[in-house]
Design a protein around this motif. Structure first.
Motif, PDB file in Angstrom:
ATOM      1  N   LYS A   1      10.593   1.177  16.218  1.00  0.00           N
ATOM      2  CA  LYS A   1      11.385   0.914  15.003  1.00  0.00           C
ATOM      3  C   LYS A   1      11.013  -0.436  14.400  1.00  0.00           C
ATOM      4  CE  LYS A   1      15.328   3.718  16.488  1.00  0.00           C
ATOM      5  NZ  LYS A   1      16.753   3.696  16.910  1.00  0.00           N
ATOM      6  N   GLU A   2      10.821  -1.423  15.263  1.00  0.00           N
ATOM      7  CA  GLU A   2      10.444  -2.747  14.772  1.00  0.00           C
ATOM      8  C   GLU A   2       9.068  -2.722  14.127  1.00  0.00           C
ATOM      9  OE1 GLU A   2      12.834  -5.582  17.956  1.00  0.00           O
ATOM     10  OE2 GLU A   2      10.940  -4.658  18.534  1.00  0.00           O
ATOM     11  N   LYS A   3       8.147  -1.996  14.727  1.00  0.00           N
ATOM     12  CA  LYS A   3       6.808  -1.886  14.159  1.00  0.00           C
ATOM     13  C   LYS A   3       6.857  -1.252  12.768  1.00  0.00           C
ATOM     14  CE  LYS A   3       4.433  -1.333  18.599  1.00  0.00           C
ATOM     15  NZ  LYS A   3       3.732  -0.354  19.472  1.00  0.00           N
ATOM     16  N   ALA A   4       7.650  -0.193  12.631  1.00  0.00           N
ATOM     17  CA  ALA A   4       7.754   0.484  11.338  1.00  0.00           C
ATOM     18  C   ALA A   4       8.337  -0.450  10.281  1.00  0.00           C
ATOM     19  CB  ALA A   4       8.619   1.732  11.476  1.00  0.00           C
ATOM     20  N   LYS A   5       9.368  -1.210  10.654  1.00  0.00           N
ATOM     21  CA  LYS A   5       9.996  -2.133   9.709  1.00  0.00           C
ATOM     22  C   LYS A   5       9.017  -3.221   9.286  1.00  0.00           C
ATOM     23  CE  LYS A   5      13.960  -5.251   9.230  1.00  0.00           C
ATOM     24  NZ  LYS A   5      15.168  -5.810   9.900  1.00  0.00           N
TER      25      LYS A   5
ATOM     26  N   VAL B   1       4.938  -5.999   5.702  1.00  0.00           N
ATOM     27  CA  VAL B   1       3.579  -6.502   5.503  1.00  0.00           C
ATOM     28  C   VAL B   1       2.983  -5.940   4.219  1.00  0.00           C
ATOM     29  CG1 VAL B   1       1.216  -6.443   6.406  1.00  0.00           C
ATOM     30  CG2 VAL B   1       3.130  -6.945   7.940  1.00  0.00           C
ATOM     31  N   ILE B   2       3.128  -4.647   4.001  1.00  0.00           N
ATOM     32  CA  ILE B   2       2.563  -4.009   2.816  1.00  0.00           C
ATOM     33  C   ILE B   2       3.224  -4.545   1.550  1.00  0.00           C
ATOM     34  CG2 ILE B   2       2.302  -1.810   1.605  1.00  0.00           C
ATOM     35  CD1 ILE B   2       2.108  -0.508   4.425  1.00  0.00           C
ATOM     36  N   ALA B   3       4.566  -4.620   1.559  1.00  0.00           N
ATOM     37  CA  ALA B   3       5.283  -5.108   0.374  1.00  0.00           C
ATOM     38  C   ALA B   3       4.955  -6.566   0.089  1.00  0.00           C
ATOM     39  CB  ALA B   3       6.784  -4.930   0.584  1.00  0.00           C
ATOM     40  N   GLU B   4       4.969  -7.398   1.123  1.00  0.00           N
ATOM     41  CA  GLU B   4       4.672  -8.818   0.934  1.00  0.00           C
ATOM     42  C   GLU B   4       3.218  -9.031   0.529  1.00  0.00           C
ATOM     43  OE1 GLU B   4       5.759 -10.707   4.574  1.00  0.00           O
ATOM     44  OE2 GLU B   4       7.895 -10.206   4.371  1.00  0.00           O
ATOM     45  N   GLY B   5       2.318  -8.223   1.108  1.00  0.00           N
ATOM     46  CA  GLY B   5       0.904  -8.340   0.770  1.00  0.00           C
ATOM     47  C   GLY B   5       0.635  -8.018  -0.681  1.00  0.00           C
TER      48      GLY B   5
END
Length: 290
Positions: free
Chosen positions: A158-162, A167-171
């Motif tokens: 769950k933590e990995k998915a979050k 990462v994608i949004a911030e990137g």
């Protein structure tokens, strides 16, 4: 529609693709070079090596990504710089044309890890003094040789998915071609990865034996969910869950130590171990901490 993947080297997914390693016990981080997008129930530890022989697909992907070599080189450079203990690093390539390629990856990650090349060295230098997360075997699995023992920072599925979504949004919002996100994690997981010594029916099995922390509210092993074909059994006074997935030639034994809040998972793919042999391995671990 193509299915794009996340590039990772956290835990054992990297070593199942044969990344280079230094001397046993050396602490380091290697460039990301593994593609992994697997359901939580079918873990990378024992599946990816069986898939890594797709040389033609890999060659095609490399050809498609040649035009993005500079960006990929920068990503790999960011992943290979020195890591601090407990560090997990994510690197996102912020380029729409790159992500439009079927061979692109959503992002890449790598982490600090400690590795040992022999079981004896792992047992002497790490497991001997580790009472919080004991993972010891009285006898090594029959027909298998240890490939590598690895201790790495731990995140739940769950933590990995979050974090992946972050990462994608911030990137995308960063305005940078190469976006780097660093985390510090105190929790660790232990992975013992074994290769079959010889092929059986043209296949060479892989065995993973894992210890990882349970979440504070977990009732079962989060990374090895119970399925319709799972069986509840008892080994050495400990309830375990045995799960076979025949069409994927996969089987696992998983349990939680309620006193220490440590999860244990034994996973084999394309191997020769019987249900009884898998349960016997579980019994060795349970006997050691009982």
């Amino acid at each position: 529609m193509h299915y794009r993947k996340t590039l990772i080297t956290m835990a054992s997914s990297a070593l199942l693709f044969g990344l280079g390693y230094g001397p046993a016990g050396e602490v380091f981080a290697e460039n990301a070079d593994a593609q992994s997008a697997v359901k939580p129930a079918i873990k990378a530890e024992v599946r990816l090596i069986a898939q890594s022989g797709e040389a033609s697909a890999k060659a095609k992907a490399e050809q498609e990504l040649k035009k993005f070599k500079n960006l990929i080189d920068l990503q790999q450079k960011a992943l290979s710089e020195k890591f601090k203990p407990g560090e997990i690093r994510y690197v996102y390539i912020n380029d729409k044309e790159y992500h439009a390629s079927p061979s692109s990856t959503l992002f890449a990650s790598n982490s600090y890890r400690i590795t040992y090349k022999t079981y004896d060295e792992y047992a002497e230098k790490y497991a001997a003094g580790n009472t919080a997360m004991p993972l010891r075997l009285q006898q090594q699995p029959e027909g298998y040789n240890l490939w590598i023992a690895e201790i790495a920072p731990y995140l739940s599925e769950k933590e990995k998915a979050k974090i992946s979504n972050q990462v994608i949004a911030e990137g995308k919002a960063s305005g940078k071609k190469i976006y780097v996100k660093k985390l510090q994690e105190k929790r660790t997981a232990v992975h013992l990865i074994y290769n079959m010594t010889s092929e059986k029916n043209g296949k060479r099995g892989v065995l993973g034996i894992i210890a990882e922390p349970a979440g504070p509210n977990d009732k079962t092993v989060e990374s090895e969910p119970v399925m319709a074909q799972s069986e509840k059994l008892e080994v050495g006074g400990q309830e375990v869950i045995y799960t076979p997935i025949d069409n994927m030639e996969y089987k696992s034994v998983a349990w939680m130590n309620p006193q220490t809040r440590v999860n244990y998972i034994i996973r084999e793919t394309r191997g020769h171990l019987t249900k009884e042999a898998m349960l016997a391995l579980a019994g060795q671990i349970i006997a050691h901490y009982s």
